[in-house]
Write a protein that holds these residues in place. Structure first.
Motif, PDB file in Angstrom:
ATOM      1  N   ARG A  83       1.232  -3.136   8.294  1.00  0.00           N
ATOM      2  CA  ARG A  83       0.643  -2.865   6.975  1.00  0.00           C
ATOM      3  C   ARG A  83       0.037  -4.131   6.376  1.00  0.00           C
ATOM      4  NH1 ARG A  83       4.992   0.382   6.946  1.00  0.00           N
ATOM      5  NH2 ARG A  83       6.362  -1.090   5.888  1.00  0.00           N
ATOM      6  N   ASP A  84       0.731  -5.260   6.502  1.00  0.00           N
ATOM      7  CA  ASP A  84       0.238  -6.523   5.943  1.00  0.00           C
ATOM      8  C   ASP A  84      -1.115  -6.921   6.514  1.00  0.00           C
ATOM      9  OD1 ASP A  84       2.541  -6.693   4.435  1.00  0.00           O
ATOM     10  OD2 ASP A  84       3.477  -8.277   5.666  1.00  0.00           O
ATOM     11  N   ASP A 136      -3.217  -4.713   8.181  1.00  0.00           N
ATOM     12  CA  ASP A 136      -4.037  -3.514   8.358  1.00  0.00           C
ATOM     13  C   ASP A 136      -4.254  -3.203   9.843  1.00  0.00           C
ATOM     14  OD1 ASP A 136      -5.414  -1.285   7.442  1.00  0.00           O
ATOM     15  OD2 ASP A 136      -7.340  -2.339   7.410  1.00  0.00           O
ATOM     16  N   THR A 185      -2.421  -1.091  13.454  1.00  0.00           N
ATOM     17  CA  THR A 185      -1.533   0.011  13.817  1.00  0.00           C
ATOM     18  C   THR A 185      -0.218  -0.581  14.350  1.00  0.00           C
ATOM     19  OG1 THR A 185      -2.304   0.150  16.106  1.00  0.00           O
ATOM     20  CG2 THR A 185      -3.497   1.472  14.463  1.00  0.00           C
TER      21      THR A 185
END
Length: 77
Positions: free
Chosen positions: A13-14, A16, A18
């Motif tokens: 997430r940090d 961006d 997968t």
């Protein structure tokens, strides 16, 4: 919080990315470091790609030589 304390999901997430990509990179880093042995290291992957390419070229060379041999065999009759 250090990078080692974060989960794969948090890192993904940090940045961006997968989770699959992050897991793949972690696995490759572990293979390269020698802490796992269930796959090929980056050096082994590189060598395998080089050998496959060389094999493909050599197979083409053999095919050309076979054709040339057949051509000259017909010409000498």
């Amino acid at each position: 919080m250090s990078a080692c304390d974060r989960t794969v999901g948090q890192v993904a997430r940090d940045f961006d990315l997968t989770e699959t990509a992050v897991r793949s990179w972690v696995k490759q880093a572990e293979l390269d470091a020698g802490t796992r042995s269930d796959g090929l290291t980056s050096d082994e992957r590189s060598e395998l790609a080089r050998l496959r390419s060389e094999n493909r070229r050599l197979q083409q060379d053999v095919d050309i030589l076979k054709r040339a041999t057949a051509f000259f065999a017909r010409e000498t009759r």
